[in-house]
Design a protein around this motif. Structure first.
Motif, PDB file in Angstrom:
ATOM      1  N   GLN A   1       0.831  -1.205   0.000  1.00  0.00           N
ATOM      2  CA  GLN A   1       0.000   0.000   0.000  1.00  0.00           C
ATOM      3  C   GLN A   1       0.869   1.259   0.000  1.00  0.00           C
ATOM      4  OE1 GLN A   1      -3.564   0.031   2.670  1.00  0.00           O
ATOM      5  NE2 GLN A   1      -2.976  -2.078   3.093  1.00  0.00           N
TER       6      GLN A   1
ATOM      7  N   TYR B   1       2.230   1.487  -3.537  1.00  0.00           N
ATOM      8  CA  TYR B   1       1.144   1.874  -4.442  1.00  0.00           C
ATOM      9  C   TYR B   1       0.848   3.366  -4.335  1.00  0.00           C
ATOM     10  CZ  TYR B   1      -3.640   2.265  -6.266  1.00  0.00           C
ATOM     11  OH  TYR B   1      -4.754   2.666  -6.950  1.00  0.00           O
ATOM     12  N   LYS B   2       0.715   3.870  -3.120  1.00  0.00           N
ATOM     13  CA  LYS B   2       0.364   5.275  -2.924  1.00  0.00           C
ATOM     14  C   LYS B   2       1.438   6.200  -3.467  1.00  0.00           C
ATOM     15  CE  LYS B   2      -0.901   8.783   0.491  1.00  0.00           C
ATOM     16  NZ  LYS B   2      -1.584   9.536  -0.564  1.00  0.00           N
ATOM     17  N   TYR B   3       2.695   5.942  -3.123  1.00  0.00           N
ATOM     18  CA  TYR B   3       3.765   6.832  -3.583  1.00  0.00           C
ATOM     19  C   TYR B   3       3.844   6.826  -5.102  1.00  0.00           C
ATOM     20  CZ  TYR B   3       8.135   9.434  -3.512  1.00  0.00           C
ATOM     21  OH  TYR B   3       9.088  10.414  -3.693  1.00  0.00           O
TER      22      TYR B   3
ATOM     23  N   ASN C   1       1.479   5.875  -7.475  1.00  0.00           N
ATOM     24  CA  ASN C   1       0.305   6.375  -8.188  1.00  0.00           C
ATOM     25  C   ASN C   1      -0.024   7.831  -7.884  1.00  0.00           C
ATOM     26  OD1 ASN C   1      -0.724   4.098  -9.865  1.00  0.00           O
ATOM     27  ND2 ASN C   1      -0.721   3.062  -7.889  1.00  0.00           N
ATOM     28  N   ASP C   2       0.494   8.379  -6.799  1.00  0.00           N
ATOM     29  CA  ASP C   2       0.346   9.812  -6.552  1.00  0.00           C
ATOM     30  C   ASP C   2       1.142  10.633  -7.566  1.00  0.00           C
ATOM     31  OD1 ASP C   2      -1.371   9.524  -4.450  1.00  0.00           O
ATOM     32  OD2 ASP C   2       0.106   9.969  -2.875  1.00  0.00           O
TER      33      ASP C   2
END
Length: 232
Positions: A108, A111-113, A115-116
């Motif tokens: 997670q 993914y966050k880093y 897709n941001d």
């Protein structure tokens, strides 16, 4: 069964498939992009700014620095190797140092880093983790390097030469075919993977030989965007 018995029954089943990881041995976390290598929307040979490779590298550098670890990447896969798991344990709730928890929380964060910052559609990631023997870190990196090399050769032939069955061609033959393509030479130095330590890219062969040599930042060009004729 009463509620307590049912609770114990299902928790026992849940724990059966949730392996407890050793806190005293190195841990490796492997991520690879879902359906990336077969997608025409993502070009793994494009080194321009804000492309897949650029954001992928930014994410790897950030996390390898944050968690004080090694990372080896190539094509659409990356392995993070934690020789000391103290910083990783800060991500995981106390007492829950188990495979499912580690995989869930770390993927997670990745993914966050990613897709941001990635301007294209969201990328999803498969994730696995394992303990490795303390003196086998180099061996693990060599193993991952070999799988990256195989995948990179296959991808180059499929993407640049339109050879759809490249995955079934023997490695030696793939090497020969790639070396016959002039454009391949600019990708060749990193076909066996890029290695990072605490947010910095270092020389892979030197590291395996016992030395740490920091490499210069990759200079990326602005991505060229072609206008669609329908815009006029």
């Amino acid at each position: 069964m009463n509620n307590k018995e049912w609770n114990n029954y299902f928790i026992n089943i849940q724990n059966k498939y949730d392996l407890k990881m050793s806190e005293n041995r190195p841990i490796a976390i492997l991520l690879d992009g879902k359906d990336i290598t077969k997608s025409i929307k993502h070009d793994l040979l494009d080194e321009s700014k804000e492309g897949f490779n650029d954001i992928f590298e930014q994410t790897i550098k950030f996390l390898s620095d944050k968690f004080n670890c090694i990372a080896i990447s190539g094509a659409d896969e990356v392995s993070f190797v934690f020789e000391n798991s103290e910083k990783l344990k800060k991500l995981v709730p106390k007492g829950k140092y188990k495979a499912q928890e580690i995989v869930s929380l770390f993927s997670q964060a990745f993914y966050k880093y990613f897709n941001d910052r990635y301007i294209d559609r969201p990328v999803y990631w498969h994730c696995k983790c394992l303990n490795i023997p303390e003196k086998k870190i180099n061996s693990y990196i060599e193993y991952r390097s070999s799988t990256i090399y195989e995948a990179a050769l296959t991808y180059f032939l499929k993407r640049k030469q339109r050879i759809r069955n490249a995955g079934r061609i023997p490695t030696v033959e793939k090497e020969r075919m790639c070396n016959e393509v002039e454009e391949y030479q600019k990708y060749k130095p990193f076909m066996k993977g890029k290695l990072y330590l605490n947010g910095k890219q270092i020389d892979l062969e030197a590291f395996l030989g016992g030395s740490i040599i920091e490499l210069q930042e990759n200079e990326r060009e602005e991505k060229i965007t072609y206008l669609d004729l329908n815009d006029f």
